[in-house]
Design a protein around this motif. Structure first.
Motif, mmCIF file in Angstrom:
data_model
loop_
_atom_site.group_PDB
_atom_site.id
_atom_site.type_symbol
_atom_site.label_atom_id
_atom_site.label_comp_id
_atom_site.label_asym_id
_atom_site.label_seq_id
_atom_site.Cartn_x
_atom_site.Cartn_y
_atom_site.Cartn_z
ATOM 1 N N VAL A 240 2.932 -4.297 3.096
ATOM 2 C CA VAL A 240 3.539 -4.048 4.405
ATOM 3 C C VAL A 240 3.358 -5.262 5.301
ATOM 4 C CG1 VAL A 240 3.284 -2.694 6.532
ATOM 5 C CG2 VAL A 240 3.405 -1.535 4.329
ATOM 6 N N THR A 241 2.155 -5.809 5.332
ATOM 7 C CA THR A 241 1.873 -6.975 6.159
ATOM 8 C C THR A 241 2.738 -8.158 5.731
ATOM 9 O OG1 THR A 241 -0.386 -6.219 6.531
ATOM 10 C CG2 THR A 241 0.062 -8.549 6.952
ATOM 11 N N ALA A 242 2.850 -8.385 4.434
ATOM 12 C CA ALA A 242 3.649 -9.502 3.928
ATOM 13 C C ALA A 242 5.126 -9.338 4.296
ATOM 14 C CB ALA A 242 3.492 -9.626 2.416
ATOM 15 N N VAL A 243 5.662 -8.149 4.122
ATOM 16 C CA VAL A 243 7.069 -7.895 4.457
ATOM 17 C C VAL A 243 7.303 -8.109 5.955
ATOM 18 C CG1 VAL A 243 8.829 -6.074 4.641
ATOM 19 C CG2 VAL A 243 7.564 -6.382 2.510
ATOM 20 N N LEU A 244 6.394 -7.629 6.783
ATOM 21 C CA LEU A 244 6.553 -7.788 8.227
ATOM 22 C C LEU A 244 6.412 -9.239 8.668
ATOM 23 C CD1 LEU A 244 4.725 -4.603 9.545
ATOM 24 C CD2 LEU A 244 7.185 -5.053 9.524
ATOM 25 N N VAL A 245 5.524 -9.991 8.029
ATOM 26 C CA VAL A 245 5.380 -11.415 8.356
ATOM 27 C C VAL A 245 6.653 -12.166 7.975
ATOM 28 C CG1 VAL A 245 4.176 -13.547 7.709
ATOM 29 C CG2 VAL A 245 2.866 -11.504 8.307
ATOM 30 N N GLY B 244 -2.609 5.363 7.776
ATOM 31 C CA GLY B 244 -3.829 5.190 7.001
ATOM 32 C C GLY B 244 -3.676 4.548 5.645
ATOM 33 N N ILE B 245 -2.719 3.646 5.477
ATOM 34 C CA ILE B 245 -2.612 2.985 4.181
ATOM 35 C C ILE B 245 -3.574 1.809 4.130
ATOM 36 C CG2 ILE B 245 -0.207 3.691 3.909
ATOM 37 C CD1 ILE B 245 0.577 0.780 4.422
ATOM 38 N N ASP B 246 -3.984 1.471 2.929
ATOM 39 C CA ASP B 246 -4.877 0.332 2.740
ATOM 40 C C ASP B 246 -4.643 -0.254 1.362
ATOM 41 O OD1 ASP B 246 -5.975 2.337 1.201
ATOM 42 O OD2 ASP B 246 -7.932 2.311 2.150
ATOM 43 N N GLY B 247 -5.415 -1.265 1.025
ATOM 44 C CA GLY B 247 -5.300 -1.897 -0.290
ATOM 45 C C GLY B 247 -4.013 -2.683 -0.441
ATOM 46 N N TRP B 248 -3.411 -2.578 -1.611
ATOM 47 C CA TRP B 248 -2.214 -3.365 -1.916
ATOM 48 C C TRP B 248 -1.029 -2.932 -1.075
ATOM 49 C CZ3 TRP B 248 2.369 -1.395 -3.610
ATOM 50 C CH2 TRP B 248 2.354 -0.096 -4.127
ATOM 51 N N LYS B 249 -0.972 -1.655 -0.684
ATOM 52 C CA LYS B 249 0.128 -1.196 0.162
ATOM 53 C C LYS B 249 0.067 -1.865 1.538
ATOM 54 C CE LYS B 249 0.665 3.338 -1.958
ATOM 55 N NZ LYS B 249 0.567 4.792 -1.743
ATOM 56 N N GLN B 250 -1.130 -1.974 2.099
ATOM 57 C CA GLN B 250 -1.287 -2.637 3.385
ATOM 58 C C GLN B 250 -0.908 -4.112 3.274
ATOM 59 O OE1 GLN B 250 -5.128 -2.286 5.218
ATOM 60 N NE2 GLN B 250 -4.641 -3.770 6.815
ATOM 61 N N THR B 251 -1.321 -4.746 2.187
ATOM 62 C CA THR B 251 -0.974 -6.155 1.964
ATOM 63 C C THR B 251 0.539 -6.321 1.850
ATOM 64 O OG1 THR B 251 -3.080 -6.485 0.831
ATOM 65 C CG2 THR B 251 -1.371 -8.145 0.452
#
Length: 122
Positions: free
Chosen positions: A96-101, A87-94
């Motif tokens: 995580v997404t950036a690191v995974l990409v 359930g993370i969102d906001g800058w943490k989600q961004t």
């Protein structure tokens, strides 16, 4: 009866691709184990033999598709587990997404570089 729980949105494309890549990976892994563990035993696998297999367009294409499917399947699963389940969102989600990409891109580029070394196609 227990209620079914999935953190994936079943109407989304990522949900469908997760299932399609899973089915593809099962088939390709079965092929891999059959070819490299039953037809050719581990002691018989050599650089020259691997290069010969990778030098055919069909095997090379299958391995590249395997790389792409495995990367997507794994990273999409991790992303889903971290973002949706936790359930993370906001800058943490961004973040995580950036690191995974970035990790996915590195994995695919290195996998392609390695696959190309084994071939005589290019």
């Amino acid at each position: 009866m227990a209620e079914h729980y999935s953190s994936f949105d079943r109407s989304g494309t990522k949900w469908l691709l997760q299932r399609v890549t899973a089915a593809f990976l099962v088939v390709v892994l079965a092929f891999h184990f059959f070819l490299l563990h039953f037809v050719n035993h581990a002691a018989d696998v050599t650089f020259a033999g691997t290069s010969a297999r990778m030098s055919t367009w069909t095997y090379f294409s299958l391995m590249v598709l395997f790389l792409l499917a495995a990367t997507f399947h794994g990273v999409n699963g991790v992303h889903n587990a971290i973002v949706h389940r936790d359930g993370i969102d906001g800058w943490k989600q961004t973040a995580v997404t950036a690191v995974l990409v970035v990790a996915s891109l590195i994995m695919v580029v290195q996998g392609l570089r390695t696959a190309l070394v084994w071939t005589n196609l290019f």
